[in-house]
Design an enzyme around this catalytic site. Sequence first.
Site, PDB file in Angstrom:
ATOM      1  N   ASP A  13       0.834  -1.165   0.217  1.00  0.00           N
ATOM      2  CA  ASP A  13       0.018   0.042   0.010  1.00  0.00           C
ATOM      3  C   ASP A  13       0.883   1.215  -0.026  1.00  0.00           C
ATOM      4  O   ASP A  13       1.833   1.342   0.989  1.00  0.00           O
ATOM      5  CB  ASP A  13      -0.978  -0.111   1.264  1.00  0.00           C
ATOM      6  CG  ASP A  13      -1.890  -1.086   1.179  1.00  0.00           C
ATOM      7  OD1 ASP A  13      -2.117  -1.892   0.298  1.00  0.00           O
ATOM      8  OD2 ASP A  13      -2.714  -1.363   2.282  1.00  0.00           O
ATOM      9  N   GLY A  39      -2.886  -6.038   1.269  1.00  0.00           N
ATOM     10  CA  GLY A  39      -3.439  -7.237   0.364  1.00  0.00           C
ATOM     11  C   GLY A  39      -4.218  -8.148   1.129  1.00  0.00           C
ATOM     12  O   GLY A  39      -3.837  -8.518   2.323  1.00  0.00           O
ATOM     13  N   LYS A  40      -5.538  -8.373   0.870  1.00  0.00           N
ATOM     14  CA  LYS A  40      -6.343  -9.226   1.939  1.00  0.00           C
ATOM     15  C   LYS A  40      -5.662 -10.588   2.255  1.00  0.00           C
ATOM     16  O   LYS A  40      -5.685 -11.001   3.252  1.00  0.00           O
ATOM     17  CB  LYS A  40      -7.543  -9.367   1.374  1.00  0.00           C
ATOM     18  CG  LYS A  40      -8.357  -8.114   1.303  1.00  0.00           C
ATOM     19  CD  LYS A  40      -9.873  -8.076   0.796  1.00  0.00           C
ATOM     20  CE  LYS A  40     -10.652  -6.898   1.019  1.00  0.00           C
ATOM     21  NZ  LYS A  40     -10.723  -6.472   2.346  1.00  0.00           N
ATOM     22  N   ASN A  43      -2.635  -9.903   4.476  1.00  0.00           N
ATOM     23  CA  ASN A  43      -3.155  -9.428   5.841  1.00  0.00           C
ATOM     24  C   ASN A  43      -3.702 -10.736   6.743  1.00  0.00           C
ATOM     25  O   ASN A  43      -3.271 -10.594   7.809  1.00  0.00           O
ATOM     26  CB  ASN A  43      -4.357  -8.466   5.537  1.00  0.00           C
ATOM     27  CG  ASN A  43      -3.972  -7.109   5.136  1.00  0.00           C
ATOM     28  OD1 ASN A  43      -2.622  -6.728   5.102  1.00  0.00           O
ATOM     29  ND2 ASN A  43      -4.544  -6.332   4.830  1.00  0.00           N
ATOM     30  N   LYS A 219     -21.130  -3.769  15.866  1.00  0.00           N
ATOM     31  CA  LYS A 219     -22.274  -4.411  16.312  1.00  0.00           C
ATOM     32  C   LYS A 219     -21.910  -5.973  16.462  1.00  0.00           C
ATOM     33  O   LYS A 219     -22.550  -6.823  17.188  1.00  0.00           O
ATOM     34  CB  LYS A 219     -23.367  -4.468  15.514  1.00  0.00           C
ATOM     35  CG  LYS A 219     -24.239  -3.266  15.667  1.00  0.00           C
ATOM     36  CD  LYS A 219     -25.753  -3.399  14.993  1.00  0.00           C
ATOM     37  CE  LYS A 219     -25.459  -3.095  13.712  1.00  0.00           C
ATOM     38  NZ  LYS A 219     -26.643  -2.920  12.847  1.00  0.00           N
ATOM     39  N   GLY A 220     -20.882  -6.542  15.856  1.00  0.00           N
ATOM     40  CA  GLY A 220     -20.357  -8.018  15.790  1.00  0.00           C
ATOM     41  C   GLY A 220     -20.650  -8.833  14.556  1.00  0.00           C
ATOM     42  O   GLY A 220     -20.285  -8.341  13.386  1.00  0.00           O
ATOM     43  N   ASP A 241      -8.979   2.792  14.130  1.00  0.00           N
ATOM     44  CA  ASP A 241      -8.776   2.840  12.499  1.00  0.00           C
ATOM     45  C   ASP A 241      -9.464   1.290  12.404  1.00  0.00           C
ATOM     46  O   ASP A 241      -8.861   0.277  12.741  1.00  0.00           O
ATOM     47  CB  ASP A 241      -7.292   2.932  12.287  1.00  0.00           C
ATOM     48  CG  ASP A 241      -6.896   2.567  10.800  1.00  0.00           C
ATOM     49  OD1 ASP A 241      -7.950   2.572  10.048  1.00  0.00           O
ATOM     50  OD2 ASP A 241      -6.046   2.170  10.318  1.00  0.00           O
ATOM     51  N   ASP A 247     -10.192  -8.481   7.712  1.00  0.00           N
ATOM     52  CA  ASP A 247      -9.395  -9.290   7.531  1.00  0.00           C
ATOM     53  C   ASP A 247      -8.809 -10.100   8.884  1.00  0.00           C
ATOM     54  O   ASP A 247      -8.478 -11.244   9.140  1.00  0.00           O
ATOM     55  CB  ASP A 247      -8.257  -8.604   7.047  1.00  0.00           C
ATOM     56  CG  ASP A 247      -7.996  -8.291   5.341  1.00  0.00           C
ATOM     57  OD1 ASP A 247      -9.114  -8.962   4.680  1.00  0.00           O
ATOM     58  OD2 ASP A 247      -7.420  -7.340   4.904  1.00  0.00           O
ATOM     59  N   LYS A 280      -6.133  -0.118  16.979  1.00  0.00           N
ATOM     60  CA  LYS A 280      -4.820   0.303  16.623  1.00  0.00           C
ATOM     61  C   LYS A 280      -4.939   0.667  15.136  1.00  0.00           C
ATOM     62  O   LYS A 280      -5.700   0.328  14.360  1.00  0.00           O
ATOM     63  CB  LYS A 280      -3.731  -0.908  16.671  1.00  0.00           C
ATOM     64  CG  LYS A 280      -3.475  -1.005  18.126  1.00  0.00           C
ATOM     65  CD  LYS A 280      -2.196  -2.190  18.265  1.00  0.00           C
ATOM     66  CE  LYS A 280      -1.919  -2.660  19.587  1.00  0.00           C
ATOM     67  NZ  LYS A 280      -1.183  -3.999  19.587  1.00  0.00           N
TER      68      LYS A 280
HETATM   69  P1  ADP Z   1     -15.006  -4.974   7.096  1.00  0.00           P
HETATM   70  O1  ADP Z   1     -13.781  -4.535   7.590  1.00  0.00           O
HETATM   71  O2  ADP Z   1     -14.830  -6.292   6.415  1.00  0.00           O
HETATM   72  O3  ADP Z   1     -15.864  -4.075   6.494  1.00  0.00           O
HETATM   73  P2  ADP Z   1     -16.580  -4.876   9.536  1.00  0.00           P
HETATM   74  O4  ADP Z   1     -16.300  -3.491   9.695  1.00  0.00           O
HETATM   75  O5  ADP Z   1     -18.082  -5.549   9.830  1.00  0.00           O
HETATM   76  O6  ADP Z   1     -15.918  -5.925   8.224  1.00  0.00           O
HETATM   77  O7  ADP Z   1     -15.577  -5.422  10.533  1.00  0.00           O
HETATM   78  C1  ADP Z   1     -15.382  -6.820  10.864  1.00  0.00           C
HETATM   79  C2  ADP Z   1     -15.344  -7.300  12.223  1.00  0.00           C
HETATM   80  O8  ADP Z   1     -14.697  -6.607  13.089  1.00  0.00           O
HETATM   81  C3  ADP Z   1     -16.823  -7.147  12.968  1.00  0.00           C
HETATM   82  O9  ADP Z   1     -17.676  -8.316  12.542  1.00  0.00           O
HETATM   83  C4  ADP Z   1     -16.299  -7.010  14.401  1.00  0.00           C
HETATM   84  O10 ADP Z   1     -16.429  -8.278  14.920  1.00  0.00           O
HETATM   85  C5  ADP Z   1     -15.214  -6.300  14.336  1.00  0.00           C
HETATM   86  N1  ADP Z   1     -15.251  -4.919  14.442  1.00  0.00           N
HETATM   87  C6  ADP Z   1     -15.256  -3.929  13.486  1.00  0.00           C
HETATM   88  N2  ADP Z   1     -15.344  -2.706  13.822  1.00  0.00           N
HETATM   89  C7  ADP Z   1     -15.491  -2.591  15.231  1.00  0.00           C
HETATM   90  C8  ADP Z   1     -15.737  -1.922  16.359  1.00  0.00           C
HETATM   91  N3  ADP Z   1     -15.886  -0.489  15.873  1.00  0.00           N
HETATM   92  N4  ADP Z   1     -16.087  -2.222  17.546  1.00  0.00           N
HETATM   93  C9  ADP Z   1     -15.806  -3.727  17.854  1.00  0.00           C
HETATM   94  N5  ADP Z   1     -15.594  -4.562  17.022  1.00  0.00           N
HETATM   95  C10 ADP Z   1     -15.449  -3.976  15.582  1.00  0.00           C
END
Ligand code: ADP
Length: 306
Positions: A13, A39-40, A43, A219-220, A241, A247, A280
């Site tokens: 990147d 790269g996914k 990562n 939300k999980g 961030d 990933d 982080k």
């Molecule tokens: P992507 O990065 O592929 O868009 P998500 O944003 O849904 O996927 O994040 C992947 C996972 O990382 C979530 O399902 C959750 O478990 C965790 N996660 C992401 N953002 C947060 C957050 N702000 N607080 C707590 N867990 C998070």
Amino acid sequence: MKKIAIIGSINMDIVSSVMQFPEPGETVKGLEFRTCPGGKGANQAVAAKRLGADVVMFGKVGDDIYGKQALQVLENSGVDIRHVETCQGVNTGIAVIHVNKEGENYIVIQEGANKHVDIDYIKKIQPFLDTCGLVLLQLEIPMETVKRAAQYCAEQGIEVILDPAPAAPCDGQLLRCIDFITPNEGELKKIACEDDMEKGARKLLDAGVKNVIKKAGAKGCYFINRDRMDYIAGFKVKAADTTGAGDSFNAGFAVARAKGYEDRKALEYANAVGALAVTKMGAQDSMPTHKEVELFMNDLKRGRGI
Ligand code: ADP
């Protein structure tokens, strides 16, 4: 623990931050510049290794400095890179990222060597795939290759986890080979051509996917298969961030499966890995170790009086 195979992209990147994006034809001075491995595929390999798994990376880099650096980082992390090939006369995959002071970005991906991860390569690595218990795939290498790899693994009884990112249409031949598909909200809508989560997930199940895991940010996540639908709440953290959250979640889930955790426990673990990663900055740099995840989960349990 089962060995994990990652077949996917290896990128560098190239990140340049500016006050304001230039207009077409305009030149502006930048604020900061850095390169970081990405790269996914890479990562997820680094993340799974940090969590203590035995990880083999399959993919290609170009014969340039970025390829050397990307491989060095993977090797330093302890990922087995013996089967990663270097393509002559081709650039390593790069993502050129411009970020402005509002945090908005423009990203241009030059696929380079990732485009050369072809079906012949999959045929070549089959004997090494046979030594793995599960495979993690994403969509940053050609779709035909992903399909062939998934078909081969399904035939051999190697568990297939597909992170369908970046979202692209996935046909029935591919979907039938998938044990777990892990889209985020936008990816699920695009792949299933359906706005409603449950209907979208059911479409994928009807097409042959065995289990759908919808990542849902803070939300999980949701788990949906033919027998049940489950919601697994995310962990509350202060997000710094969210790059690489998906990933790290995928790597966490794969490692938990490789250890034999049942679905719900594996998804709690994946949520914890994703949550820690967002606390982080960066992608590969932000991936937690198994020890950190364990401490985090135990502290929370104690805090909740569980
Ligand atoms: P992507 O990065 O592929 O868009 P998500 O944003 O849904 O996927 O994040 C992947 C996972 O990382 C979530 O399902 C959750 O478990 C965790 N996660 C992401 N953002 C947060 C957050 N702000 N607080 C707590 N867990 C998070």
